[in-house]
Design a protein around this motif. Structure first.
Motif, PDB file in Angstrom:
ATOM      1  N   THR A 212      86.353  83.821  -9.981  1.00 21.29           N
ATOM      2  CA  THR A 212      85.408  82.945 -10.694  1.00 21.29           C
ATOM      3  C   THR A 212      85.284  83.298 -12.165  1.00 21.29           C
ATOM      4  OG1 THR A 212      83.596  84.392 -10.002  1.00 21.29           O
ATOM      5  CG2 THR A 212      84.109  82.500  -8.588  1.00 21.29           C
ATOM      6  N   SER A 213      85.857  84.440 -12.573  1.00 24.42           N
ATOM      7  CA  SER A 213      85.865  84.808 -13.991  1.00 24.42           C
ATOM      8  C   SER A 213      87.189  84.373 -14.613  1.00 24.42           C
ATOM      9  CB  SER A 213      85.682  86.321 -14.149  1.00 24.42           C
ATOM     10  OG  SER A 213      84.445  86.741 -13.619  1.00 24.42           O
ATOM     11  N   HIS A 214      87.194  84.261 -15.951  1.00 19.23           N
ATOM     12  CA  HIS A 214      88.398  83.812 -16.652  1.00 19.23           C
ATOM     13  C   HIS A 214      88.599  84.618 -17.936  1.00 19.23           C
ATOM     14  CE1 HIS A 214      87.278  80.372 -14.120  1.00 19.23           C
ATOM     15  NE2 HIS A 214      88.557  80.025 -14.159  1.00 19.23           N
ATOM     16  N   PHE A 215      89.860  84.796 -18.284  1.00 21.05           N
ATOM     17  CA  PHE A 215      90.190  85.315 -19.610  1.00 21.05           C
ATOM     18  C   PHE A 215      91.431  84.592 -20.092  1.00 21.05           C
ATOM     19  CE2 PHE A 215      92.928  87.812 -16.918  1.00 21.05           C
ATOM     20  CZ  PHE A 215      94.037  88.126 -17.689  1.00 21.05           C
ATOM     21  N   THR A 216      91.657  84.624 -21.402  1.00 20.54           N
ATOM     22  CA  THR A 216      92.779  83.916 -22.013  1.00 20.54           C
ATOM     23  C   THR A 216      93.649  84.903 -22.771  1.00 20.54           C
ATOM     24  OG1 THR A 216      91.471  81.895 -22.268  1.00 20.54           O
ATOM     25  CG2 THR A 216      93.463  82.081 -23.604  1.00 20.54           C
ATOM     26  N   LYS A 218      96.127  84.889 -25.644  1.00 21.65           N
ATOM     27  CA  LYS A 218      96.635  84.095 -26.755  1.00 21.65           C
ATOM     28  C   LYS A 218      97.882  84.781 -27.299  1.00 21.65           C
ATOM     29  CE  LYS A 218      95.485  82.455 -31.395  1.00 21.65           C
ATOM     30  NZ  LYS A 218      94.493  82.513 -32.501  1.00 21.65           N
ATOM     31  N   PRO A 245      93.257  79.524 -19.898  1.00 24.00           N
ATOM     32  CA  PRO A 245      92.404  80.417 -19.096  1.00 24.00           C
ATOM     33  C   PRO A 245      93.100  80.872 -17.813  1.00 24.00           C
ATOM     34  CG  PRO A 245      91.136  78.558 -19.909  1.00 24.00           C
ATOM     35  CD  PRO A 245      92.570  78.260 -20.228  1.00 24.00           C
ATOM     36  N   ALA A 247      92.291  82.692 -14.198  1.00 24.79           N
ATOM     37  CA  ALA A 247      91.212  83.063 -13.288  1.00 24.79           C
ATOM     38  C   ALA A 247      91.464  84.452 -12.738  1.00 24.79           C
ATOM     39  CB  ALA A 247      91.107  82.045 -12.155  1.00 24.79           C
ATOM     40  N   ASP A 291      84.214  88.231 -18.729  1.00 21.90           N
ATOM     41  CA  ASP A 291      84.391  86.797 -18.492  1.00 21.90           C
ATOM     42  C   ASP A 291      84.534  86.085 -19.829  1.00 21.90           C
ATOM     43  OD1 ASP A 291      84.606  84.434 -17.134  1.00 21.90           O
ATOM     44  OD2 ASP A 291      82.442  84.181 -16.843  1.00 21.90           O
ATOM     45  N   ASN A 292      85.526  85.178 -19.908  1.00 20.60           N
ATOM     46  CA  ASN A 292      85.830  84.400 -21.110  1.00 20.60           C
ATOM     47  C   ASN A 292      86.366  85.271 -22.248  1.00 20.60           C
ATOM     48  OD1 ASN A 292      85.003  81.878 -19.970  1.00 20.60           O
ATOM     49  ND2 ASN A 292      82.862  82.486 -20.312  1.00 20.60           N
ATOM     50  N   GLU A 293      86.879  86.445 -21.927  1.00 21.01           N
ATOM     51  CA  GLU A 293      87.482  87.324 -22.939  1.00 21.01           C
ATOM     52  C   GLU A 293      88.765  86.697 -23.467  1.00 21.01           C
ATOM     53  OE1 GLU A 293      86.605  90.195 -24.971  1.00 21.01           O
ATOM     54  OE2 GLU A 293      86.447  91.314 -23.092  1.00 21.01           O
ATOM     55  N   VAL A 294      89.080  86.940 -24.764  1.00 18.28           N
ATOM     56  CA  VAL A 294      90.326  86.489 -25.377  1.00 18.28           C
ATOM     57  C   VAL A 294      91.155  87.725 -25.739  1.00 18.28           C
ATOM     58  CG1 VAL A 294      91.418  85.268 -27.291  1.00 18.28           C
ATOM     59  CG2 VAL A 294      89.320  84.368 -26.258  1.00 18.28           C
TER      60      VAL A 294
END
Length: 705
Positions: A212-216, A218, A245, A247, A291-294
């Motif tokens: 349920t968590s996400h990171f991207t 780049k 993203p 998961a 969560d939502n880390e880049v």
């Protein structure tokens, strides 16, 4: 006094013998099939089985015990020595020590059949796989979410594994969770099971549902050059799946690993926010990801030249660096890396090999001592790199070769580097300096000679040997000419697995291995080389023809004449008829299969694919046609025809379509097939005055009839 010492010696011999006197042990059991007795001595063991009536009488040394071993499917309920119980409920093996056994004692072994053990797995068969005894059990083997297996092998474990996309949360047994955190496989060993049924409740989960968590990630550069791996997955994420993203679950997907997908090339930089991640051997490990880390990955290094400077403390020791290679293991020329202005692009991986065999040396990289024989680093420091080598040459090995006479008829090459060789220059001996890293040597005889014996420091050795210090090597050679010729033909369009011919088999100096290729193979041999040992394999059956006659050649063959032809086919060959139209004034030789002269002047029947060779007389030229189409002479002046159809072969004199000849060509050198020079003849008519036979005239074969 002498008798006193003799008595002491006798006592020293007799006392150990008395200490190791044998003893007799009586054994009884209620079930002869349930167990056996193992006696060990001197790193070996002997198994003893019961008599049919359940008795056994053993004689063992006084200092030896015995092992009662339980057979599969049984339990030894009790072991007693002279009525005193020493063990109970033995499921594997029990050792009775020597002190418990007296001469004439009785050992009573009571056994019962062991209750079968079963394993029941309760879980979701769509998320887990169970395997036992080399068999996988899919969902079709389950009933109402349960799978029951009877344990028939005391050593094979039952394995429970998470299927792709799923994980194991717990394995409950006897009220406790037996699963180690993060494990995707759990093994159940028969030795821990109790008789009867053993229930294992397996809890699994869908990884995607819990991610349920996400990171991207780049990627600045080519995303196909980056591999991202979650701890909970076996595969990597790369290419188009990045820059979007991803998961993940902090519970089972950490740490995240990021590395280059290009072999021999590191990533320039990986950052989480403003924090630069330090790699370990090219791998960037993220133990924590919010969560939502880049995560930013810079693939390419800046286009910066990084200086690399080599310094040698002692003069003339740059040989202490064997070679320098780049990221792709390409050799960098010595003149390039030794130059004062040598640079590499940032991110290039350099590997510097040090010659620790021929030099006593130490080295530093930017002031840090280097261990081992290699200096390996990624050029990422803008200031560059200083490599300092302090080397002292080690003396080469001095090797003296002894032989009889000059020329020696052999040379010596370094197996480690065949460009390095030694010629024998003295009359009976030659002393050479052998570099320590090129100490694997091989004696190579001249053509027509063989090596019969090699002695290294007085010990017989093979033609290839290693010296580890100053040495003496005695080499004995003798003449051995392979003057006979055989032709071996493998059907070119067939599927041959491999073909090998061994001459003079047996592992001696004369043994020779010849790899056979599709098409024609010309083999030189000596009568002493026979038999021919064939090792020919095809995809399917094959037939061999020896001089045109089908022959069963599956292993070895002997008793054939010089200039014989072996032809291997995987299918029955079609035979073609070639009509011969050779002009009466034309002095040419027509041969088939390279070595077989055709005496007929009318026609010849040959198998499809057979090669015909038309050889003009020395200093002569021909016009050759097959079915009206002209043939062109090769560089040696001969004409070659591969027969694939019936036809007419026409041969007549000139005009010159082959090799042009000058007046000087008419002074002809003549040799026998054995290479013996008969002299120089002024004309072909003089050559024809020689006795009947086959000669080499002007570099071509001529048969005089």
């Amino acid at each position: 006094m002498r008798h006193f010492y003799h008595l002491l010696t006798l006592l020293a011999v007799l006392l150990p013998i008395a200490a190791k006197a044998d003893k007799t042990v009586n054994l009884v059991t209620n079930d002869p099939d349930a167990s056996c007795v193992i006696v060990t001595a001197d790193y070996s063991s002997t198994r003893h089985d019961w008599n049919a009536d359940g008795t056994m009488l053993l004689t063992v040394a006084d200092n030896r015990g015995i092992n009662i071993q339980t057979n599969s499917g049984y339990t030894v309920s009790s072991i007693s020595v002279d009525g005193n119980q020493v063990a109970s409920n033995v499921s594997s093996i029990y050792y009775i020590a020597p002190k418990a056994l007296t001469d004439g004692c009785t050992v009573d072994v009571q056994a019962i059949s062991r209750q079968k053990s079963t394993v029941t797995i309760a879980g979701d068969p769509s998320q887990i796989m169970v395997s036992y005894n080399y068999q996988n059990y899919g969902s079709s083997a389950w009933v109402d979410g349960r799978l029951t297996l009877e344990i028939t092998d005391s050593y094979s474990p039952v394995k429970v594994s998470a299927l792709a996309g799923f994980g194991l949360r717990s394995v409950m047994w006897n009220g406790s969770n037996e699963l180690n955190p993060g494990d995707r496989t759990f093994a159940i060993y028969p030795s821990v099971l109790k008789p009867g049924d053993n229930l294992f409740e397996v809890s699994s989960y869908s990884q995607q549902a819990e991610r349920t968590s996400h990171f991207t990630v780049k990627v600045n550069g080519n995303p196909s050059a980056v591999n991202v791996r979650l701890a909970g997955d076996d595969g990597s994420i790369s290419g188009e799946a990045l820059n979007a993203p991803i998961a993940f679950s902090p519970a089972f997907d950490l740490p995240v690993r990021i590395e280059s997908a290009v072999y021999g090339r590191d990533l320039y930089q990986v950052r989480v926010g403003d924090k630069v991640i330090t790699p370990s051997y090219g791998v960037y490990t993220l133990s924590e990801v919010a969560d939502n880390e880049v995560v930013t990955v810079d693939v390419d290094y800046p286009d910066i030249d990084i200086p690399v400077r080599f310094t040698f403390t002692n003069p003339d020791t740059d040989g202490a660096v064997s070679n320098v290679t780049d990221s792709k293991f390409n050799l960098i020329p010595r003149t390039t890396w030794s130059a004062s202005d040598f640079t590499v692009k940032m991110g290039e991986i350099l590997r510097v090999a040090l010659d620790t065999e021929n030099f006593t040396l130490s080295a530093t990289l930017n002031g840090e001592a280097v261990e081992g024989s290699y200096i390996t680093f990624s050029a990422i420091e803008p200031e560059g790199y200083d490599i300092v080598v302090d080397a002292t040459p080690k003396a080469p090995y001095q090797v003296t070769f002894y032989y009889e006479g000059q020329p020696a008829h052999f040379s010596v090459v370094c197996v480690n580097n065949t460009e390095k060789s030694f010629e024998m220059t003295g009359r009976d001996e030659t002393v050479v300096d052998v570099p320590r890293n090129l100490n694997r040597l091989r004696v190579v005889p001249e053509d027509g000679w063989i090596v019969t014996y090699v002695y290294v420091d007085g010990v017989e050795a093979s033609e290839e040997f290693t010296v580890t210090g100053n040495s003496t090597v005695d080499v004995y050679v003798e003449e051995y000419h392979r003057d006979n010729t055989a032709v071996i033909y493998l059907q070119p369009d067939a599927e041959w697995v491999y073909g090998l011919l061994t001459l003079n088999s047996g592992g001696g100096a004369l043994e020779q291995f010849i790899s056979l290729q599709p098409g024609y193979n010309v083999v030189k041999y000596n009568e002493a080389d026979l038999p021919f040992i064939f090792d020919v394999h095809a995809n399917g059956n094959y037939t061999c023809y020896l001089n045109g006659v089908p022959t069963n050649v599956l292993a070895s063959v002997t008793g054939f004449a010089d200039l014989s032809v072996f032809k291997f086919y995987t299918s029955t060959p079609a035979f073609m008829t070639v009509a011969l139209a050779i002009a009466s004034d034309c002095d040419a030789t027509v041969s088939s299969d390279i070595v077989t002269d055709i005496t007929s002047r009318e026609s010849v029947s040959v198998a499809e694919g057979t090669q015909l060779t038309i050889t003009p007389a020395p200093a002569g030229d021909l016009t050759v046609k097959f079915n009206g189409a002209p043939l062109v002479a090769g560089a040696d002046g001969t004409y070659t025809l591969t027969v694939t159809e019936n036809g007419r072969l026409e041969v007549e004199n000139g005009p010159q379509t082959g090799v042009a000849h000058t007046a000087a060509d008419r002074h002809l050198e003549v040799y026998t097939l054995q290479g013996i020079r008969l002299g120089i003849f002024d004309s072909i008519s003089e050559v024809r005055s020689l006795p009947k036979g086959i000669y080499i005239v002007g570099g071509r074969k001529l048969e005089l009839r």
